[in-house]
Design a protein around this motif. Structure first.
Motif, mmCIF file in Angstrom:
data_model
loop_
_atom_site.group_PDB
_atom_site.id
_atom_site.type_symbol
_atom_site.label_atom_id
_atom_site.label_comp_id
_atom_site.label_asym_id
_atom_site.label_seq_id
_atom_site.Cartn_x
_atom_site.Cartn_y
_atom_site.Cartn_z
ATOM 1 N N GLU A 196 11.321 20.903 5.611
ATOM 2 C CA GLU A 196 9.929 20.507 5.869
ATOM 3 C C GLU A 196 9.739 20.035 7.312
ATOM 4 O O GLU A 196 8.766 20.395 7.971
ATOM 5 C CB GLU A 196 9.485 19.404 4.886
ATOM 6 N N LYS A 229 9.850 23.027 9.604
ATOM 7 C CA LYS A 229 8.596 23.788 9.533
ATOM 8 C C LYS A 229 7.522 23.132 10.400
ATOM 9 O O LYS A 229 6.792 23.804 11.130
ATOM 10 C CB LYS A 229 8.100 23.889 8.080
ATOM 11 N N GLU A 230 7.459 21.815 10.324
ATOM 12 C CA GLU A 230 6.479 21.080 11.122
ATOM 13 C C GLU A 230 6.731 21.289 12.621
ATOM 14 O O GLU A 230 5.811 21.525 13.396
ATOM 15 C CB GLU A 230 6.523 19.598 10.764
ATOM 16 N N ALA A 256 8.364 23.838 13.981
ATOM 17 C CA ALA A 256 8.124 25.246 14.304
ATOM 18 C C ALA A 256 6.628 25.533 14.461
ATOM 19 O O ALA A 256 6.222 26.353 15.276
ATOM 20 C CB ALA A 256 8.732 26.141 13.227
ATOM 21 N N ASP A 257 5.813 24.829 13.681
ATOM 22 C CA ASP A 257 4.369 25.049 13.707
ATOM 23 C C ASP A 257 3.661 24.313 14.835
ATOM 24 O O ASP A 257 2.721 24.830 15.424
ATOM 25 C CB ASP A 257 3.726 24.607 12.378
ATOM 26 N N SER A 258 4.104 23.086 15.127
ATOM 27 C CA SER A 258 3.258 22.250 15.986
ATOM 28 C C SER A 258 3.910 21.694 17.252
ATOM 29 O O SER A 258 3.222 21.074 18.054
ATOM 30 C CB SER A 258 2.692 21.095 15.164
ATOM 31 N N ASP A 259 5.208 21.897 17.464
ATOM 32 C CA ASP A 259 5.814 21.307 18.657
ATOM 33 C C ASP A 259 5.327 22.041 19.901
ATOM 34 O O ASP A 259 5.066 23.240 19.875
ATOM 35 C CB ASP A 259 7.343 21.355 18.583
ATOM 36 N N LYS A 310 10.534 25.069 19.085
ATOM 37 C CA LYS A 310 9.964 25.993 18.100
ATOM 38 C C LYS A 310 10.947 27.114 17.771
ATOM 39 O O LYS A 310 11.169 27.428 16.600
ATOM 40 C CB LYS A 310 8.659 26.602 18.629
ATOM 41 N N LEU A 357 12.729 27.711 14.130
ATOM 42 C CA LEU A 357 12.568 28.968 13.392
ATOM 43 C C LEU A 357 13.924 29.602 13.062
ATOM 44 O O LEU A 357 14.121 30.115 11.957
ATOM 45 C CB LEU A 357 11.707 29.953 14.192
#
Length: 189
Positions: A162, A165-166, A168-171, A177, A181
């Protein structure tokens, strides 16, 4: 050999003459671990040139004496990034024996020291340190978050996935990122 002779050898680690440097390294190595306290004391001083300090760190790293753990932790605060990086790597070499000492630095006010501790812990990947990486994944400094990615990825589990994922999505760091991933792909196989 006396303390003064060891210090003289340390001072010769930065000599222009290759033979003098090799002789100094040999002299120091031959007096370890009996004179390790002298090396510990000297490596913590700020007045040595970078190459001299790096050689001392390498000599201590090769000895892998448990009494050096606290010295390496202190060196995470050194002004030179290469000394900090080599000290972080040395701490990772100690594995679980260094975890307790590293945990004293993960909340340090210096992001450099904090990051060095997180990176060393990431290499050790003790599952009991997952909380450190969850917290570090939200650090203001990308160096600290980068170490967190590796710790989360190496340990794995639902909470780590989790957090990855956070990241990878928002950094805002492409490096973070990309690594998040990569770890997510490995963990979700």
């Amino acid at each position: 050999m006396s303390k003064e002779e060891v210090i003289e050898a340390i001072n010769n680690l930065n000599d222009d003459d290759d033979f003098v440097r090799i002789e100094a390294e040999s002299t120091i190595a031959m007096n370890m671990p009996a004179e390790i306290d002298v090396l510990h004391e000297e490596v913590l001083k700020e007045d040595y040139p970078k190459n001299t300090k790096l050689t001392m760190v390498e000599l201590l790293r090769e000895l892998k004496d448990p009494s050096s753990i606290e010295v390496f932790v202190e060196l995470l605060h050194d002004r030179n990034k290469w000394v900090r990086r080599q000290s972080s790597s040395a701490l990772a070499d100690y594995g679980d024996d260094a975890v307790e000492s590293l945990l004293t630095v993960v909340d340090d006010e210096s992001w450099r020291a904090r990051g060095g501790a997180v990176w060393a812990l990431a290499k050790i990947s003790n599952p009991d340190t997952l909380d450190v990486f969850l917290k570090a994944s939200k650090d203001e400094k990308s160096f600290v978050r980068g170490g967190a990615v590796f710790g989360l990825g190496n340990i794995g589990g639902d909470e780590a996935v989790e957090a990855l994922k956070e990241l990878a999505d928002s950094d805002d760091s492409g490096y973070i990122k990309a690594n998040a991933l990569t770890f997510l792909e490995k963990l979700e196989e």
